[in-house]
Design a protein around this motif. Structure first.
Motif, PDB file in Angstrom:
ATOM      1  N   PHE A  78       4.379  -4.051  -9.649  1.00 34.73           N
ATOM      2  CA  PHE A  78       4.557  -4.839  -8.359  1.00 34.73           C
ATOM      3  C   PHE A  78       4.537  -3.666  -7.079  1.00 34.73           C
ATOM      4  O   PHE A  78       3.781  -3.714  -6.080  1.00 34.73           O
ATOM      5  CB  PHE A  78       5.865  -5.660  -8.083  1.00 34.73           C
ATOM      6  CG  PHE A  78       6.152  -6.264  -6.855  1.00 34.73           C
ATOM      7  CD1 PHE A  78       5.481  -7.265  -6.234  1.00 34.73           C
ATOM      8  CD2 PHE A  78       6.983  -5.563  -6.056  1.00 34.73           C
ATOM      9  CE1 PHE A  78       5.220  -7.654  -4.733  1.00 34.73           C
ATOM     10  CE2 PHE A  78       7.197  -6.209  -4.755  1.00 34.73           C
ATOM     11  CZ  PHE A  78       6.482  -7.226  -4.197  1.00 34.73           C
ATOM     12  N   LYS A  79       5.255  -2.415  -7.324  1.00 38.62           N
ATOM     13  CA  LYS A  79       5.160  -1.248  -6.533  1.00 38.62           C
ATOM     14  C   LYS A  79       3.926  -0.690  -6.241  1.00 38.62           C
ATOM     15  O   LYS A  79       3.226  -0.273  -5.324  1.00 38.62           O
ATOM     16  CB  LYS A  79       6.128  -0.187  -7.018  1.00 38.62           C
ATOM     17  CG  LYS A  79       7.600  -0.709  -7.045  1.00 38.62           C
ATOM     18  CD  LYS A  79       8.499   0.413  -7.398  1.00 38.62           C
ATOM     19  CE  LYS A  79      10.049   0.058  -7.276  1.00 38.62           C
ATOM     20  NZ  LYS A  79      11.132   0.992  -7.730  1.00 38.62           N
ATOM     21  N   GLU A  80       2.967  -0.538  -7.645  1.00 36.77           N
ATOM     22  CA  GLU A  80       1.657  -0.149  -7.563  1.00 36.77           C
ATOM     23  C   GLU A  80       0.827  -1.000  -6.608  1.00 36.77           C
ATOM     24  O   GLU A  80      -0.014  -0.571  -5.971  1.00 36.77           O
ATOM     25  CB  GLU A  80       1.263  -0.043  -8.893  1.00 36.77           C
ATOM     26  CG  GLU A  80       1.863   1.198  -9.617  1.00 36.77           C
ATOM     27  CD  GLU A  80       1.697   1.228 -11.197  1.00 36.77           C
ATOM     28  OE1 GLU A  80       0.697   0.082 -11.828  1.00 36.77           O
ATOM     29  OE2 GLU A  80       1.746   2.130 -11.755  1.00 36.77           O
ATOM     30  N   ARG A  81       1.130  -2.201  -6.758  1.00 37.68           N
ATOM     31  CA  ARG A  81       0.428  -3.099  -5.813  1.00 37.68           C
ATOM     32  C   ARG A  81       0.631  -3.025  -4.417  1.00 37.68           C
ATOM     33  O   ARG A  81      -0.350  -3.060  -3.759  1.00 37.68           O
ATOM     34  CB  ARG A  81       0.526  -4.798  -6.466  1.00 37.68           C
ATOM     35  CG  ARG A  81      -0.027  -5.001  -7.796  1.00 37.68           C
ATOM     36  CD  ARG A  81      -1.569  -5.102  -7.392  1.00 37.68           C
ATOM     37  NE  ARG A  81      -2.415  -5.676  -8.570  1.00 37.68           N
ATOM     38  CZ  ARG A  81      -2.636  -4.781  -9.538  1.00 37.68           C
ATOM     39  NH1 ARG A  81      -2.736  -3.548  -9.524  1.00 37.68           N
ATOM     40  NH2 ARG A  81      -3.278  -5.422 -10.698  1.00 37.68           N
ATOM     41  N   GLN A  82       1.933  -2.963  -4.159  1.00 36.53           N
ATOM     42  CA  GLN A  82       2.158  -2.767  -2.661  1.00 36.53           C
ATOM     43  C   GLN A  82       1.548  -1.254  -2.237  1.00 36.53           C
ATOM     44  O   GLN A  82       1.202  -1.242  -1.078  1.00 36.53           O
ATOM     45  CB  GLN A  82       3.631  -2.771  -2.678  1.00 36.53           C
ATOM     46  CG  GLN A  82       4.499  -3.867  -2.618  1.00 36.53           C
ATOM     47  CD  GLN A  82       5.960  -3.592  -2.616  1.00 36.53           C
ATOM     48  OE1 GLN A  82       6.736  -2.932  -2.873  1.00 36.53           O
ATOM     49  NE2 GLN A  82       6.584  -4.730  -1.679  1.00 36.53           N
ATOM     50  N   GLU A  83       1.741  -0.298  -3.056  1.00 38.14           N
ATOM     51  CA  GLU A  83       1.222   0.850  -2.722  1.00 38.14           C
ATOM     52  C   GLU A  83      -0.475   0.988  -2.379  1.00 38.14           C
ATOM     53  O   GLU A  83      -0.803   1.325  -1.410  1.00 38.14           O
ATOM     54  CB  GLU A  83       1.543   2.079  -3.631  1.00 38.14           C
ATOM     55  CG  GLU A  83       0.872   3.346  -3.257  1.00 38.14           C
ATOM     56  CD  GLU A  83       1.461   4.057  -1.881  1.00 38.14           C
ATOM     57  OE1 GLU A  83       1.079   4.766  -1.400  1.00 38.14           O
ATOM     58  OE2 GLU A  83       2.718   3.479  -1.634  1.00 38.14           O
ATOM     59  N   THR A  89      -2.157  -1.813  -1.718  1.00 39.40           N
ATOM     60  CA  THR A  89      -1.953  -2.765  -0.647  1.00 39.40           C
ATOM     61  C   THR A  89      -1.867  -1.933   0.822  1.00 39.40           C
ATOM     62  O   THR A  89      -2.903  -2.186   1.950  1.00 39.40           O
ATOM     63  CB  THR A  89      -1.147  -4.094  -0.188  1.00 39.40           C
ATOM     64  OG1 THR A  89      -1.481  -4.701  -1.480  1.00 39.40           O
ATOM     65  CG2 THR A  89      -1.273  -4.705   0.841  1.00 39.40           C
ATOM     66  N   ARG A  90      -1.224  -1.038   0.870  1.00 38.45           N
ATOM     67  CA  ARG A  90      -0.914  -0.346   1.785  1.00 38.45           C
ATOM     68  C   ARG A  90      -2.044   0.707   2.080  1.00 38.45           C
ATOM     69  O   ARG A  90      -2.631   1.054   3.086  1.00 38.45           O
ATOM     70  CB  ARG A  90       0.295   0.655   1.791  1.00 38.45           C
ATOM     71  CG  ARG A  90       1.717  -0.044   2.231  1.00 38.45           C
ATOM     72  CD  ARG A  90       2.741   0.886   2.396  1.00 38.45           C
ATOM     73  NE  ARG A  90       3.194   1.593   1.016  1.00 38.45           N
ATOM     74  CZ  ARG A  90       3.953   1.021   0.165  1.00 38.45           C
ATOM     75  NH1 ARG A  90       4.737  -0.023   0.405  1.00 38.45           N
ATOM     76  NH2 ARG A  90       4.336   1.816  -0.950  1.00 38.45           N
ATOM     77  N   ASN A  91      -2.513   1.277   1.033  1.00 36.56           N
ATOM     78  CA  ASN A  91      -3.735   2.094   1.072  1.00 36.56           C
ATOM     79  C   ASN A  91      -5.098   1.438   1.440  1.00 36.56           C
ATOM     80  O   ASN A  91      -5.600   2.030   2.211  1.00 36.56           O
ATOM     81  CB  ASN A  91      -3.967   2.828  -0.170  1.00 36.56           C
ATOM     82  CG  ASN A  91      -2.728   3.778  -0.693  1.00 36.56           C
ATOM     83  OD1 ASN A  91      -2.254   4.303   0.139  1.00 36.56           O
ATOM     84  ND2 ASN A  91      -2.866   3.939  -2.189  1.00 36.56           N
ATOM     85  N   GLN A 102       7.878  -4.679 -12.353  1.00 35.06           N
ATOM     86  CA  GLN A 102       8.530  -4.049 -11.176  1.00 35.06           C
ATOM     87  C   GLN A 102       7.595  -2.778 -10.699  1.00 35.06           C
ATOM     88  O   GLN A 102       7.304  -2.756  -9.416  1.00 35.06           O
ATOM     89  CB  GLN A 102       9.997  -3.659 -11.383  1.00 35.06           C
ATOM     90  CG  GLN A 102      10.566  -3.222 -10.118  1.00 35.06           C
ATOM     91  CD  GLN A 102      11.971  -2.837 -10.166  1.00 35.06           C
ATOM     92  OE1 GLN A 102      12.405  -2.011 -11.154  1.00 35.06           O
ATOM     93  NE2 GLN A 102      13.002  -3.473  -9.635  1.00 35.06           N
TER      94      GLN A 102
END
Length: 449
Positions: A316-321, A323-325, A313
């Motif tokens: 996954f959050k790190e990947r989302q962040e 991706t946003r960056n 989890q």
């Protein structure tokens, strides 16, 4: 053994200690004699069997182990002589060693570790080694099992002989995330190298020495099969070991790479991990080692699964962040590129408007020289309209330039990174001169009569 200062650990040269001391684990006399006898080039099976039989506890454990599912013998063993004959000298030697060093009373409370979980992890690794060996067609799955029992002899040695120092090493590793590095600072070498040196001192087979010394490494394409079996078993086993947790991505990459080298697929890995708990418990009972009952071991497994879930989890959050960056950086690059294109387009507008004004100026001079005053006056309205229109364009462009830092909500042209400058300039001109946005722009080229 060493004097300890809570602020500074007194350095201990473990390489020298292992090379100097003859009895590294303070083993029972029978175990020491068995090891000494096993190191001879030619071993008398009768003498060895009698020596083992003199220690009822050791003999009982050896029979239980030889008949356990973990060792995987096809026939039941009823006496020590048969156990030695069937299991082989290497297996008997390693099992004698493991029964001697698996002593929870030798681990100090100063360590503050889950001793049951720690021993359970070692037995789980050994059981997994045997299953991986069978699945990958290793020549002797029993050897893989006995080698797995000794994979943490380096750490056990440090825990039993330097408990206070090693507790400090563990505490520091939890902060730095680097257990081998902290071990090197205190003892000169990591526990994997300590294990390798002890295995060499005990004259274990070379492939055992290599597997014990390399059990935390990633390995390479031409790694020895037993090395990879040990590495994969350690990576697969539930992380009850001490020290900082292994990075989840690193663990997944290691499992994927090593299992591919051993030609083991995911379905086979799942089958191996599912059946490990019951066999681990059975072998622990044979050794009289308390690692908890089935519910306790299952609870630890569930805790490990939950930790893995939380790690995934978090990942996954790190990947989302990330991706946003990346999207933000891409947009910033797009805005910069759009500004460069826009500046070029605006420069074109200013250049055209300036050329119109310059052209009308030249026409005026020519008319003054060649035309009558009446003709000049008659031409002035159109010339002034052209000049006014050009000035309005320049004003609109200057306003657009002032807004160039506000491009977040800009509509790009046809899904490209090009700003629709023409429409924006036309809208500004409409506000300045009340010209309707859908009207055609005034002709920019001067007319010379």
């Amino acid at each position: 053994m060493s004097q300890f200062n809570r602020d500074e650990i007194e350095f201990v040269d473990i390489r020298t200690v292992v090379g100097r001391d003859s009895d590294l684990f303070a083993m029972p006399e029978a175990a020491v004699k068995i090891l000494q006898l096993s190191e001879r080039d030619e071993v008398n099976i009768e003498i060895l069997s009698k020596l083992i039989s003199r220690d009822p506890a050791l003999a009982g454990r050896l029979l239980k182990i030889s008949n356990s599912v973990s060792f995987g013998l096809s026939q039941r063993v009823t006496n020590i002589h048969k156990a030695v004959m069937v299991m082989g000298m290497t297996a008997v030697k390693c099992l004698v060693l493991s029964t001697a060093i698996f002593d929870p009373f030798k681990l100090s409370k100063e360590l503050r570790i889950d001793i049951k979980g720690f021993y359970g992890n070692i037995i789980s690794v050994a059981t997994t080694c045997r299953k991986l060996a069978e699945t990958s067609d290793y020549k002797n799955p029993g050897d893989a099992f006995t080698c797995g029992l000794l994979y943490e002899i380096g750490m056990l040695f440090l825990m039993q002989n330097y408990p206070v120092e090693y507790k400090t090493v563990l505490d520091r590793a939890m902060i730095s995330g680097d257990l081998p590095g902290e071990e090197k600072k205190a003892f000169g070498i990591p526990h994997t190298e300590v294990g390798r040196l002890i295995a060499m001192k005990w004259r274990l087979p070379e492939d055992f020495v290599s597997a014990i010394g390399n059990h935390h490494s990633f390995g390479y394409r031409d790694s020895q099969q037993l090395d990879d079996i040990m590495r994969l078993a350690v990576a697969l086993s539930l992380d009850y070991s001490v020290g900082p947790e292994i990075d989840l991505e690193e663990k997944i990459a290691k499992i994927s790479s090593i299992s591919a080298r051993l030609n083991i697929n995911n379905a086979q890995l799942d089958e191996i991990t599912v059946t490990t708990i019951s066999e681990t418990l059975e072998f622990a009972r044979a050794l009289n080692i308390d690692i908890g009952d089935y519910d306790t071991v299952l609870s630890r497994a569930n805790q490990e699964i939950f930790k893995t879930y939380m790690s995934i989890q978090k990942l996954f959050k790190e990947r989302q962040e990330l991706t946003r960056n990346i999207l933000d950086e891409e947009r910033q690059r797009g805005i910069l590129e759009a500004k460069q294109v826009a500046i070029s387009t605006l420069s074109h507008y200013i250049n055209n408007a300036a050329m119109v004004i310059f052209g009308q100026s030249q026409v005026s001079r020519m008319m003054i020289s060649n035309k009558s005053n009446e003709e000049v006056v008659a031409s002035l309205p159109r010339m002034l309209d052209l000049i006014d229109d050009s000035v309005r364009k320049i004003v609109a462009v200057l306003e657009e330039i002032s807004d160039m830092n506000m491009l977040d909500d800009v509509e790009y042209f046809d899904q490209s990174k090009i700003i629709n400058i023409d429409d924006r300039i036309r809208e500004r001109l409409a506000k300045i001169s009340d010209v309707k946005p859908d009207e055609s722009p005034v002709e920019l080229r001067p007319s010379i009569k």
